[in-house]
Motif scaffolding. Structure first.
Motif, PDB file in Angstrom:
ATOM      1  N   GLY A  57     -18.962  29.702 -13.194  1.00  0.00           N
ATOM      2  CA  GLY A  57     -18.594  28.443 -13.824  1.00  0.00           C
ATOM      3  C   GLY A  57     -17.968  28.591 -15.196  1.00  0.00           C
ATOM      4  O   GLY A  57     -17.842  27.616 -15.937  1.00  0.00           O
ATOM      5  N   VAL A  58     -17.576  29.821 -15.576  1.00  0.00           N
ATOM      6  CA  VAL A  58     -16.945  30.033 -16.882  1.00  0.00           C
ATOM      7  C   VAL A  58     -15.555  29.412 -16.906  1.00  0.00           C
ATOM      8  O   VAL A  58     -15.105  28.886 -17.917  1.00  0.00           O
ATOM      9  N   SER A  59     -14.858  29.503 -15.783  1.00  0.00           N
ATOM     10  CA  SER A  59     -13.533  28.887 -15.669  1.00  0.00           C
ATOM     11  C   SER A  59     -13.507  28.034 -14.403  1.00  0.00           C
ATOM     12  O   SER A  59     -14.362  28.171 -13.530  1.00  0.00           O
ATOM     13  N   ASP A  60     -12.528  27.135 -14.319  1.00  0.00           N
ATOM     14  CA  ASP A  60     -12.445  26.307 -13.117  1.00  0.00           C
ATOM     15  C   ASP A  60     -11.677  27.043 -12.027  1.00  0.00           C
ATOM     16  O   ASP A  60     -11.027  28.057 -12.267  1.00  0.00           O
ATOM     17  N   PHE A  61     -11.747  26.515 -10.821  1.00  0.00           N
ATOM     18  CA  PHE A  61     -11.135  27.199  -9.682  1.00  0.00           C
ATOM     19  C   PHE A  61      -9.615  27.083  -9.688  1.00  0.00           C
ATOM     20  O   PHE A  61      -8.930  27.945  -9.142  1.00  0.00           O
ATOM     21  N   ASP A  62      -9.080  26.047 -10.295  1.00  0.00           N
ATOM     22  CA  ASP A  62      -7.622  25.950 -10.418  1.00  0.00           C
ATOM     23  C   ASP A  62      -7.085  27.133 -11.216  1.00  0.00           C
ATOM     24  O   ASP A  62      -6.047  27.709 -10.884  1.00  0.00           O
ATOM     25  N   SER A  63      -7.798  27.493 -12.283  1.00  0.00           N
ATOM     26  CA  SER A  63      -7.393  28.643 -13.096  1.00  0.00           C
ATOM     27  C   SER A  63      -7.503  29.929 -12.296  1.00  0.00           C
ATOM     28  O   SER A  63      -6.643  30.813 -12.387  1.00  0.00           O
ATOM     29  N   ALA A  64      -8.574  30.034 -11.504  1.00  0.00           N
ATOM     30  CA  ALA A  64      -8.766  31.234 -10.685  1.00  0.00           C
ATOM     31  C   ALA A  64      -7.652  31.381  -9.658  1.00  0.00           C
ATOM     32  O   ALA A  64      -7.118  32.478  -9.450  1.00  0.00           O
ATOM     33  N   ILE A  65      -7.296  30.290  -9.012  1.00  0.00           N
ATOM     34  CA  ILE A  65      -6.242  30.323  -7.992  1.00  0.00           C
ATOM     35  C   ILE A  65      -4.894  30.661  -8.619  1.00  0.00           C
ATOM     36  O   ILE A  65      -4.119  31.462  -8.092  1.00  0.00           O
ATOM     37  N   SER A  66      -4.608  30.062  -9.777  1.00  0.00           N
ATOM     38  CA  SER A  66      -3.369  30.358 -10.487  1.00  0.00           C
ATOM     39  C   SER A  66      -3.315  31.821 -10.907  1.00  0.00           C
ATOM     40  O   SER A  66      -2.290  32.487 -10.775  1.00  0.00           O
ATOM     41  N   ALA A  67      -4.435  32.334 -11.416  1.00  0.00           N
ATOM     42  CA  ALA A  67      -4.494  33.739 -11.830  1.00  0.00           C
ATOM     43  C   ALA A  67      -4.263  34.654 -10.638  1.00  0.00           C
ATOM     44  O   ALA A  67      -3.578  35.674 -10.741  1.00  0.00           O
ATOM     45  N   SER A  68      -4.821  34.281  -9.483  1.00  0.00           N
ATOM     46  CA  SER A  68      -4.660  35.094  -8.286  1.00  0.00           C
ATOM     47  C   SER A  68      -3.192  35.225  -7.890  1.00  0.00           C
ATOM     48  O   SER A  68      -2.729  36.294  -7.496  1.00  0.00           O
ATOM     49  N   LYS A  69      -2.450  34.126  -8.000  1.00  0.00           N
ATOM     50  CA  LYS A  69      -1.019  34.164  -7.670  1.00  0.00           C
ATOM     51  C   LYS A  69      -0.282  35.126  -8.597  1.00  0.00           C
ATOM     52  O   LYS A  69       0.578  35.891  -8.173  1.00  0.00           O
TER      53      LYS A  69
END
Length: 261
Positions: free
Chosen positions: A98-110
């Motif tokens: 929960g440190v970052s939101d999942f939108d950030s995680a998905i964007s980082a993955s791309k």
């Protein structure tokens, strides 16, 4: 030293000589010979800048530069691999806790995938790191699905031995969760079979849509409306989703299971 100087100057001398011959032969109209001499002159002018020339049994300096380029690309590839693995691990851990939101995680993955695909890297190592990221997304989807199933069938309404078995299995499933496992969640979830048919049907539809959405997020890095709601940790947002599915108000008040551990 003297021999080296003569050797270095020899190509220039030959180029000058062939140039003179080129002028004389062109004056005489010997076109075909002029073409050959022109090529020879150019070669002699280039020869001082290379250590060898394959056409005459020598090796070009360009080979040495190519080797250096290959070494550099190998190092860049290694760095790209290390960066991709580290970035996936950090992204997964931050989203999981929960440190970052999942939108950030998905964007980082791309972004990570773009970098790793741009440079020839250790694909298997990166694939293993990405697997953790995919499992993190799957755990989040499962936690929402499970919270809804538990709302429809609270464990305290079951017999103690059944409740104990379900609790153990839920925990095992959670930590083993993956996109492939969630695809069969209505089969492997220990409490699903105790639901009434209406609730089971509704949760089955939700599981199917969530599974497809999860696979699309992993494949494309894009969230549809359902996945945006699922990846939003707001209880109010999830309660609204619950109401849309079951047409009743939910009583969810906290994060459902083990993700905070």
């Amino acid at each position: 030293m003297y021999i080296n100087n003569v050797t270095s100057a020899l190509p220039l001398i030959l180029a000058a000589f062939s140039g003179c011959m080129l002028l004389w032969l062109s004056y005489k109209g010997r076109v075909s010979v002029c073409i050959v001499l022109a090529g020879f002159s150019v070669a002699m002018l280039l020869l001082p800048n290379i250590e060898t020339f394959k056409g005459w049994g020598l090796e070009a300096r360009i080979d040495k530069k190519l080797n250096k380029t290959e070494e550099m690309l190998d190092k860049i590839s290694s760095i790209a691999t290390s960066y991709s693995v580290l970035a996936y691990n950090i992204t997964s851990d931050n989203a999981f806790r929960g440190v970052s939101d999942f939108d950030s995680a998905i964007s980082a993955s791309k972004n990570i995938e773009s970098i790793s695909n741009l440079i020839t890297s250790d694909k298997e190592t990166i694939k293993a790191a990405r697997k953790k990221y995919e499992e993190t997304l799957s755990k989040e989807v499962y936690s929402v699905w499970l919270s809804f199933r538990m709302e429809r069938l609270p464990n305290d309404k079951l017999e103690e031995n059944i409740r104990t078995d379900i609790n153990v299995r839920e925990r095992e499933i959670f930590f083993a969760m993956s996109p492939e496992l969630f695809r069969n969640i209505t089969i492997i979830d220990p409490g699903f079979k105790y639901l009434n048919k209406t609730d089971a049907d509704k949760l089955s539809i939700f599981a199917y849509e969530a599974s497809r959405g999860l696979e699309d997020v992993i494949a494309t890095g894009l969230s549809n409306k359902l996945m945006t709601v699922i990846f939003n940790r707001s209880i109010n947002v999830r309660n609204k989703l619950y109401r849309d599915i079951f047409l009743e108000e939910a009583k969810l008040s906290s994060y459902p299971i083990y993700i905070r551990e």
